[in-house]
Motif scaffolding. Structure first.
Motif, mmCIF file in Angstrom:
data_model
loop_
_atom_site.group_PDB
_atom_site.id
_atom_site.type_symbol
_atom_site.label_atom_id
_atom_site.label_comp_id
_atom_site.label_asym_id
_atom_site.label_seq_id
_atom_site.Cartn_x
_atom_site.Cartn_y
_atom_site.Cartn_z
ATOM 1 N N CYS A 103 0.854 -1.190 0.000
ATOM 2 C CA CYS A 103 0.000 0.000 0.000
ATOM 3 C C CYS A 103 0.889 1.239 0.000
ATOM 4 N N ILE B 169 -2.639 -2.109 -3.602
ATOM 5 C CA ILE B 169 -3.946 -1.483 -3.420
ATOM 6 C C ILE B 169 -3.782 -0.338 -2.419
ATOM 7 N N GLN C 195 -8.653 0.638 0.895
ATOM 8 C CA GLN C 195 -9.168 -0.616 0.328
ATOM 9 C C GLN C 195 -8.706 -1.805 1.168
ATOM 10 N N HIS C 196 -7.418 -1.795 1.492
ATOM 11 C CA HIS C 196 -6.852 -2.898 2.264
ATOM 12 C C HIS C 196 -7.614 -3.104 3.561
#
Length: 291
Positions: free
Chosen positions: A152, A179, A183-184
């Motif tokens: 990330c 990502i 989102q993670h």
């Protein structure tokens, strides 16, 4: 890109439990490091990591910051801020930092607040690997083989530094995906954090019942499969729950709504409704095996 021999120089792993010690073994097996140093709280654990060859030597955080080309933080996420604070005054400009934390938003915030302009040297990561057992004694060199590692990147990271950390994790056998941290944290609240909470909850429910001994003497494979991850590190999962609190509460509320609906179907003797719900869930689970 494939990693070339010793391209990552001296790597220091802060926290040599299952993930940290396995990382040391994997890096050394791949031949991509000059040496691996370890930082740890438990003498027994760090001695075990050294004995099994996961690390070549033991240092403190100050020496780690001064000597390392790459520092990997494998500590519980609540300890990340204090670790950044110890490293920051001694951090060399060429030293890169990555981590193995299961939450990203809170760790990134801590890094930016503590490291300031040096935050560009931190590329957040989360290897999706592990097991119910914890500690160096459970480590294995192939833990990351074929498993995902999520990267990330933050806006301060240069493309070159991000690529270096991607190659670093790829050298362990990981398949790296990029990502955003938001989102993670939303995804892993659903597919990792919630399952652990539910596993702990079921175990706690049975253990706290009046006839706990009787129930536990009759458990089968289903119960053992479902509760396997309740044997994971309580400290780590406490920190994950608090670190990703907002996303986890959202998933927990959705889950409780489903459970409440199922309870209603059972109470109303609604076999058709139950089977419909079970069919949908069953098909989705079977489809997972094809992925």
């Amino acid at each position: 890109m494939t990693a070339t021999r010793a391209q990552f120089g001296t790597v220091t792993i802060v926290g040599v439990g299952l993930i940290g010690a396995s990382l040391g073994l994997a890096l050394k097996q791949a031949g991509v490091v000059t040496k691996v140093l370890g930082v740890g709280r438990s003498k027994a654990n760090i001695d075990q990591a050294q004995k099994m060859g996961a690390i070549d030597g033991v240092v403190d955080l100050v020496e780690a910051a001064k000597q390392s080309d790459v520092i990997v933080l494998c500590v519980p996420v609540a300890q990340m801020r204090a670790t950044f604070e110890a490293i920051e005054p001694h951090l060399e400009s060429q030293t890169m930092i990555t981590d193995a934390g299961s939450t990203k938003g809170d760790v990134i915030l801590a890094a930016k607040e503590v490291l300031g302009k040096k935050a560009c040297q931190f590329v957040p990561a989360h290897p999706i690997a592990g097991g119910a057992q914890h500690g160096a004694s459970a480590a294995k060199a192939d833990l990351f083989q074929g498993k995902q590692t999520i990267i990330c990147p933050i806006q301060e990271n240069s493309p070159q530094d991000t690529d270096l950390i991607i190659r670093f994790w790829e050298s362990t056998g990981s398949v790296v995906k990029k990502i955003s941290s938001t989102q993670h944290d939303a995804i892993y609240a659903a597919v990792s954090h919630l399952p652990h909470i539910l596993s702990y909850a079921l175990m706690a429910s049975v253990v706290n019942s009046e006839d706990a001994e009787q129930k536990l003497s009759h458990v089968g494979a289903g119960f053992k499969d479902f509760t396997r991850i309740a044997a994971s590190s309580p400290e780590m999962w406490r920190d994950i729950c608090l670190g990703n609190r907002t996303a986890i509460l959202k998933e927990l509320d959705q889950y409780l709504a489903i459970v409440s609906h199922m309870r209603k179907l059972i109470a109303e003797n609604d076999g058709v409704g139950l089977e419909k719900l079970f069919n949908k869930a069953s098909k989705a689970r079977q489809d997972l095996d094809g992925l």
